[in-house]
Design a protein around this motif. Structure first.
Motif, PDB file in Angstrom:
ATOM      1  N   GLY A  37       0.793  -1.227   0.000  1.00 21.37           N
ATOM      2  CA  GLY A  37       0.000   0.000   0.000  1.00 21.37           C
ATOM      3  C   GLY A  37       0.817   1.264   0.000  1.00 21.37           C
ATOM      4  N   ASN A  38       2.140   1.143  -0.130  1.00 21.33           N
ATOM      5  CA  ASN A  38       3.020   2.319  -0.132  1.00 21.33           C
ATOM      6  C   ASN A  38       3.033   2.957  -1.515  1.00 21.33           C
ATOM      7  OD1 ASN A  38       5.033   4.220   0.083  1.00 21.33           O
ATOM      8  ND2 ASN A  38       6.507   2.840   1.079  1.00 21.33           N
ATOM      9  N   LEU A  39       2.259   4.024  -1.683  1.00 19.36           N
ATOM     10  CA  LEU A  39       2.149   4.673  -2.989  1.00 19.36           C
ATOM     11  C   LEU A  39       3.224   5.723  -3.201  1.00 19.36           C
ATOM     12  CD1 LEU A  39      -1.731   5.083  -3.191  1.00 19.36           C
ATOM     13  CD2 LEU A  39      -0.301   3.122  -3.756  1.00 19.36           C
ATOM     14  N   GLU A  40       3.889   6.158  -2.118  1.00 16.25           N
ATOM     15  CA  GLU A  40       4.926   7.172  -2.249  1.00 16.25           C
ATOM     16  C   GLU A  40       6.233   6.562  -2.732  1.00 16.25           C
ATOM     17  OE1 GLU A  40       4.197  10.343  -2.042  1.00 16.25           O
ATOM     18  OE2 GLU A  40       2.150   9.657  -1.639  1.00 16.25           O
ATOM     19  N   ASN A  41       6.517   5.373  -2.270  1.00 16.81           N
ATOM     20  CA  ASN A  41       7.742   4.678  -2.684  1.00 16.81           C
ATOM     21  C   ASN A  41       7.369   3.259  -3.101  1.00 16.81           C
ATOM     22  OD1 ASN A  41      10.452   4.109  -3.130  1.00 16.81           O
ATOM     23  ND2 ASN A  41      10.817   3.552  -0.987  1.00 16.81           N
ATOM     24  N   PRO A  42       6.664   3.121  -4.215  1.00 18.83           N
ATOM     25  CA  PRO A  42       6.099   1.818  -4.603  1.00 18.83           C
ATOM     26  C   PRO A  42       7.176   0.807  -4.984  1.00 18.83           C
ATOM     27  CG  PRO A  42       5.789   3.396  -6.360  1.00 18.83           C
ATOM     28  CD  PRO A  42       6.345   4.168  -5.201  1.00 18.83           C
ATOM     29  N   GLY A  43       6.906  -0.457  -4.637  1.00 24.39           N
ATOM     30  CA  GLY A  43       7.776  -1.551  -5.052  1.00 24.39           C
ATOM     31  C   GLY A  43       7.282  -2.134  -6.364  1.00 24.39           C
ATOM     32  N   PRO A  44       7.678  -3.372  -6.685  1.00 23.85           N
ATOM     33  CA  PRO A  44       7.267  -3.982  -7.957  1.00 23.85           C
ATOM     34  C   PRO A  44       5.771  -4.288  -8.023  1.00 23.85           C
ATOM     35  CG  PRO A  44       8.488  -5.533  -6.619  1.00 23.85           C
ATOM     36  CD  PRO A  44       8.615  -4.223  -5.941  1.00 23.85           C
ATOM     37  N   VAL A  45       5.107  -4.461  -6.841  1.00 25.51           N
ATOM     38  CA  VAL A  45       3.673  -4.739  -6.799  1.00 25.51           C
ATOM     39  C   VAL A  45       3.019  -3.759  -5.829  1.00 25.51           C
ATOM     40  CG1 VAL A  45       1.888  -6.444  -6.302  1.00 25.51           C
ATOM     41  CG2 VAL A  45       4.073  -7.189  -7.286  1.00 25.51           C
ATOM     42  N   VAL A  46       1.904  -3.151  -6.274  1.00 27.70           N
ATOM     43  CA  VAL A  46       1.184  -2.181  -5.456  1.00 27.70           C
ATOM     44  C   VAL A  46      -0.290  -2.558  -5.442  1.00 27.70           C
ATOM     45  CG1 VAL A  46       0.443   0.219  -5.263  1.00 27.70           C
ATOM     46  CG2 VAL A  46       2.795  -0.305  -5.885  1.00 27.70           C
ATOM     47  N   ASP A  47      -0.892  -2.467  -4.271  1.00 32.87           N
ATOM     48  CA  ASP A  47      -2.321  -2.723  -4.133  1.00 32.87           C
ATOM     49  C   ASP A  47      -3.060  -1.396  -4.231  1.00 32.87           C
ATOM     50  OD1 ASP A  47      -4.863  -3.498  -3.520  1.00 32.87           O
ATOM     51  OD2 ASP A  47      -4.361  -4.476  -1.629  1.00 32.87           O
ATOM     52  N   ALA A  48      -3.939  -1.266  -5.243  1.00 34.01           N
ATOM     53  CA  ALA A  48      -4.661  -0.002  -5.446  1.00 34.01           C
ATOM     54  C   ALA A  48      -5.739   0.237  -4.405  1.00 34.01           C
ATOM     55  CB  ALA A  48      -5.270   0.026  -6.847  1.00 34.01           C
ATOM     56  N   GLY A  49      -6.077  -0.782  -3.625  1.00 33.32           N
ATOM     57  CA  GLY A  49      -7.008  -0.554  -2.527  1.00 33.32           C
ATOM     58  C   GLY A  49      -8.314  -1.308  -2.653  1.00 33.32           C
ATOM     59  N   SER A  50      -9.157  -1.129  -1.644  1.00 37.53           N
ATOM     60  CA  SER A  50     -10.413  -1.858  -1.546  1.00 37.53           C
ATOM     61  C   SER A  50     -11.600  -0.949  -1.818  1.00 37.53           C
ATOM     62  CB  SER A  50     -10.547  -2.470  -0.158  1.00 37.53           C
ATOM     63  OG  SER A  50     -11.836  -2.992   0.040  1.00 37.53           O
ATOM     64  N   LEU A  51     -12.564  -1.475  -2.549  1.00 43.16           N
ATOM     65  CA  LEU A  51     -13.796  -0.728  -2.825  1.00 43.16           C
ATOM     66  C   LEU A  51     -14.702  -0.653  -1.601  1.00 43.16           C
ATOM     67  CD1 LEU A  51     -14.754  -1.846  -6.433  1.00 43.16           C
ATOM     68  CD2 LEU A  51     -14.347   0.476  -5.667  1.00 43.16           C
ATOM     69  N   TRP A  52     -14.353  -1.387  -0.554  1.00 46.19           N
ATOM     70  CA  TRP A  52     -15.173  -1.320   0.651  1.00 46.19           C
ATOM     71  C   TRP A  52     -14.978   0.011   1.385  1.00 46.19           C
ATOM     72  CZ3 TRP A  52     -18.879  -4.617   0.792  1.00 46.19           C
ATOM     73  CH2 TRP A  52     -18.717  -5.917   0.324  1.00 46.19           C
ATOM     74  N   THR A  53     -13.821   0.633   1.218  1.00 49.62           N
ATOM     75  CA  THR A  53     -13.509   1.829   2.007  1.00 49.62           C
ATOM     76  C   THR A  53     -13.435   3.118   1.205  1.00 49.62           C
ATOM     77  OG1 THR A  53     -11.141   1.368   1.735  1.00 49.62           O
ATOM     78  CG2 THR A  53     -12.224   0.452   3.689  1.00 49.62           C
ATOM     79  N   VAL A  54     -13.229   3.028  -0.108  1.00 50.83           N
ATOM     80  CA  VAL A  54     -13.033   4.219  -0.935  1.00 50.83           C
ATOM     81  C   VAL A  54     -13.917   4.114  -2.168  1.00 50.83           C
ATOM     82  CG1 VAL A  54     -11.321   5.658  -2.106  1.00 50.83           C
ATOM     83  CG2 VAL A  54     -10.623   4.273  -0.146  1.00 50.83           C
ATOM     84  N   ASP A  55     -14.430   5.244  -2.660  1.00 54.29           N
ATOM     85  CA  ASP A  55     -15.308   5.186  -3.828  1.00 54.29           C
ATOM     86  C   ASP A  55     -14.495   4.955  -5.102  1.00 54.29           C
ATOM     87  OD1 ASP A  55     -14.320   7.661  -4.818  1.00 54.29           O
ATOM     88  OD2 ASP A  55     -15.756   8.761  -3.591  1.00 54.29           O
ATOM     89  N   ARG A  56     -15.220   4.601  -6.174  1.00 50.56           N
ATOM     90  CA  ARG A  56     -14.598   4.223  -7.440  1.00 50.56           C
ATOM     91  C   ARG A  56     -13.739   5.337  -8.027  1.00 50.56           C
ATOM     92  NH1 ARG A  56     -15.698   0.453 -11.084  1.00 50.56           N
ATOM     93  NH2 ARG A  56     -17.542  -0.218  -9.959  1.00 50.56           N
ATOM     94  N   GLU A  57     -14.243   6.587  -8.010  1.00 49.36           N
ATOM     95  CA  GLU A  57     -13.521   7.685  -8.639  1.00 49.36           C
ATOM     96  C   GLU A  57     -12.161   7.897  -7.984  1.00 49.36           C
ATOM     97  OE1 GLU A  57     -16.686   7.725  -7.795  1.00 49.36           O
ATOM     98  OE2 GLU A  57     -17.541   7.699  -9.815  1.00 49.36           O
ATOM     99  N   GLU A  58     -12.126   7.823  -6.665  1.00 49.81           N
ATOM    100  CA  GLU A  58     -10.863   8.022  -5.962  1.00 49.81           C
ATOM    101  C   GLU A  58      -9.866   6.917  -6.293  1.00 49.81           C
ATOM    102  OE1 GLU A  58      -9.173   8.334  -1.382  1.00 49.81           O
ATOM    103  OE2 GLU A  58     -11.275   8.766  -1.805  1.00 49.81           O
ATOM    104  N   LEU A  59     -10.362   5.682  -6.399  1.00 50.50           N
ATOM    105  CA  LEU A  59      -9.479   4.574  -6.714  1.00 50.50           C
ATOM    106  C   LEU A  59      -8.958   4.648  -8.146  1.00 50.50           C
ATOM    107  CD1 LEU A  59     -11.337   1.705  -4.873  1.00 50.50           C
ATOM    108  CD2 LEU A  59      -9.096   2.609  -4.314  1.00 50.50           C
ATOM    109  N   GLN A  60      -9.792   5.088  -9.062  1.00 48.50           N
ATOM    110  CA  GLN A  60      -9.327   5.256 -10.442  1.00 48.50           C
ATOM    111  C   GLN A  60      -8.248   6.333 -10.514  1.00 48.50           C
ATOM    112  OE1 GLN A  60     -13.136   5.921 -12.390  1.00 48.50           O
ATOM    113  NE2 GLN A  60     -12.990   3.925 -13.396  1.00 48.50           N
ATOM    114  N   ALA A  61      -8.426   7.388  -9.754  1.00 50.77           N
ATOM    115  CA  ALA A  61      -7.410   8.440  -9.710  1.00 50.77           C
ATOM    116  C   ALA A  61      -6.109   7.892  -9.117  1.00 50.77           C
ATOM    117  CB  ALA A  61      -7.923   9.622  -8.895  1.00 50.77           C
ATOM    118  N   ARG A  62      -6.255   7.002  -8.119  1.00 56.23           N
ATOM    119  CA  ARG A  62      -5.066   6.408  -7.502  1.00 56.23           C
ATOM    120  C   ARG A  62      -4.303   5.545  -8.501  1.00 56.23           C
ATOM    121  NH1 ARG A  62      -5.790   3.070  -2.007  1.00 56.23           N
ATOM    122  NH2 ARG A  62      -6.538   5.122  -1.340  1.00 56.23           N
TER     123      ARG A  62
END
Length: 625
Positions: A37-62
């Protein structure tokens, strides 16, 4: 199919692959969960997050932000809604889900990972995540059913990630059944519960007097010193050790895959937890899933050290092919013999004495060897993998499971192939096995040994019994001369290897086939044309282009390519069609509009057709058409 995952080595369902990310990952591997979940210093694999906690638009922006920052060097696990595998499929339709089809902008092109559940729709992805994998721990049957369902529906050249499952004790088994990517979630959680992990199981820190590891953490401290630390500091050190233990185990697993003996390792490693032993045994019952991926032969010795060896794929495949493909020579006398420690059996001291004892009457006799775990081995297949390549613990005691398996193999053989006389030069458990088969089938077996098989009395009894049978007035005296014996030897191997395609090698349409050379370096000729060579190292035939043309008539073990002439290895994208019976290391025939080739398969037939990367066939001969 993906351009970001390439398989380098295979050992059954386990494989070493490269995830072509930045930095590159070698699988099987364990991701650092906290870093996903580290978006500031991402490694080879990043989890964009869960739809349970954040709306779709925010996740697409992420996602857009991650892709702009990392380019195509990072694999993004798409936003998801994770459920327990036990939730009914009709319940999922009531909740809107995010899929890769909802993310089609150019900025988001690059490697992606997506959640996959049993029975769910398969989206195009570069990494598939087994939904709710952690809840399947300790439920071997449910885990295996879920895994096989997913593996059969996703492309064979994509990676599968099982989150929240891996521990040093189970990493080898997870890799063995086909998991490519794991993580350190459980290792981290264990550290905060004062649990110290090893490949041999877990220990509460309070129970340890010394640390059974020499990693950087363990070499610098003691259990007493760790217990004296504040909980947060102690957990940090334990987490570092636990991650190290997991990474060390996975490094060992990769080496076992490279050497081709992961199975032997997991047979011991699975004893750590009952559910892992259950997983190994249930996996063997899923014969078609594993058999498709297990090579036709291996370079290393097959060690049959546990009861599970009776059900491992190589053993069951050998027994099945003898029942389904093997055709014995046309002889009236069957001689049953015990196995020997030295392989091939005919080079052992005991079998040399048996052969000398038979003398001139050996040409009237068909020899079959009784052994565990393979069941029975006809003399003609004593070179063929794994008959000359296995070793087992010899105690003189056979357990009931061994006796049942071997007697079942003998019974199946005798019910299919009839002989006028069956002679058994056996003792102990071997004799009990023969007696079981004879009683079940209602046949008679003549026994020639009372105590020691190698005693003068026993060998004389064997000689006199066979001589009296062969000189009997009502005996038809079917026999094979030296030339026929060599031909039957090669013919049996061809049948085992190619099935019905072997018959074309020995048809006399182009001339009479002749076997030349001395054992074990036999060569099959028709006139001056060499059709095949017996390779003693693994007891199978290597075809020449002329031999390939003969086998080609059966349309078995054929790989079809387009109108190009191969230069070296043939890659999977160049394969149009492949026989589904092809297994890794099988001898195959490659046919295209411009060329006929002979080579060795590097993957199964299904994988050749469905993969987008990797070597499909290592070619040996190329003939322009």
């Amino acid at each position: 199919m993906t351009q970001y995952f390439e398989i380098e080595n295979r050992d059954g369902a386990a494989r070493i692959g490269k995830l072509l990310l930045s930095p590159e990952l070698r699988t099987p591997c364990a991701l650092h969960t906290a870093a996903l979940g580290n978006l500031e210093n991402p490694g080879p694999v990043v989890d964009a997050g869960s739809l349970w906690t954040v709306d779709r638009e925010e996740l697409q922006a992420r996602i857009k932000k991650i892709r702009e920052k990392t380019g195509k060097g990072t694999l993004i696990i798409l936003p998801h809604q994770a459920y327990l595998p036990a939730i009914p499929a009709d319940s999922l339709g009531k909740v809107e889900t995010f899929t890769s089809s909802g993310n089609g902008s150019d900025e988001n092109e690059g490697p992606k990972g997506s959640l996959l559940r049993a029975g769910g729709e398969v989206q195009k992805s570069d990494l598939y995540i087994l939904e709710g994998a952690g809840t399947l721990e300790n439920n071997a049957r449910r885990f295996l059913e879920t895994l096989i369902d997913l593996k059969n529906r996703i492309p064979p050249d994509t990676a599968l990630y099982a989150p929240n499952m891996a521990l040093p004790e189970n990493a080898a088994m997870l890799a063995y059944v086909g998991i490519d990517v794991m993580d350190d979630t459980k290792a981290e959680i264990a550290a905060y519960s004062d649990i110290y992990l090893t490949a041999a199981g877990s220990f509460y820190l309070d129970s340890l007097t010394e640390l059974p590891c020499r990693c950087q953490v363990c070499a610098a401290t003691t259990p007493a010193e760790l217990r004296a630390l504040p909980k947060a500091d102690r957990a940090k050190l334990l987490a570092a050790h636990n991650r190290d233990a997991l990474d060390t185990e996975l490094a060992l697993v990769r080496e076992k895959i490279r050497s081709g003996n992961l199975r032997e390792y997991v047979e011991g490693q699975c004893r750590v937890k009952p559910w892992l032993t259950a997983l190994l045994r249930l996996g063997d019952f899923e014969y078609s899933y594993l058999e498709e991926r297990v090579p036709a032969f291996r370079q290393n010795q097959l060690l049959a050290d546990t009861s599970e060896a009776l059900s491992r794929i190589e053993v069951v495949r050998f027994a099945r092919r003898i029942q389904e493909r093997y055709i014995p020579p046309d002889l009236d006398v069957l001689l049953l013999l015990p196995c020997a420690a030295r392989k091939p059996y005919s080079t052992s001291q005991s079998h040399q004495k048996f052969i000398l004892t038979l003398g001139k009457y050996r040409k009237f006799v068909h020899e079959v060897i009784i052994t565990s775990p393979l069941g029975i081995v006809p003399r003609e297949l004593e070179l063929t993998y794994p008959a000359a390549h296995y070793d087992t613990a010899v105690t003189g005691h056979w357990d009931e499971e061994e006796k049942a398996w071997v007697s079942g193999c003998l019974e199946a053989y005798l019910s299919k192939h009839s002989y006028k006389v069956i002679v058994a030069h056996v003792e102990g458990a071997y004799r009990e096995i023969c007696e079981r088969a004879a009683e079940k089938l209602g046949i008679e077996i003549v026994y020639t040994a009372e105590e020691s098989l190698m005693s003068y009395e026993s060998l004389s009894s064997l000689k006199n019994t066979v001589e009296s049978i062969c000189t009997s007035g009502n005996f038809s005296r079917k026999s094979q001369n030296a030339e026929e014996e060599k031909k039957n030897f090669v013919k049996a191997i061809a049948g085992y290897q190619f099935g019905e395609g072997a018959g074309h090698l020995f048809s006399e349409e182009a001339g009479k086939p002749v076997v030349k050379g001395r054992f074990p370096k036999y060569q099959l000729f028709v006139g001056k044309k060499q059709l095949a060579t017996l390779v003693p190292q693994y007891g199978m035939l290597a075809l020449s282009p002329e031999g390939a043309e003969m086998v080609l008539k059966s349309e078995k073990y054929v790989v079809k390519i387009d109108d190009f002439i191969p230069r070296g290895s043939i890659l999977a994208p160049g394969v149009l069609e492949a026989d589904p019976e092809i297994r890794p290391n099988d001898e195959v025939i490659v046919l295209g509009k411009k060329a006929l080739c002979v080579g060795r398969a590097a993957m199964s037939g299904r994988e050749m057709e469905e993969s987008g990367r990797g070597v499909a066939v290592d070619t040996r001969h190329v003939k322009k058409l």
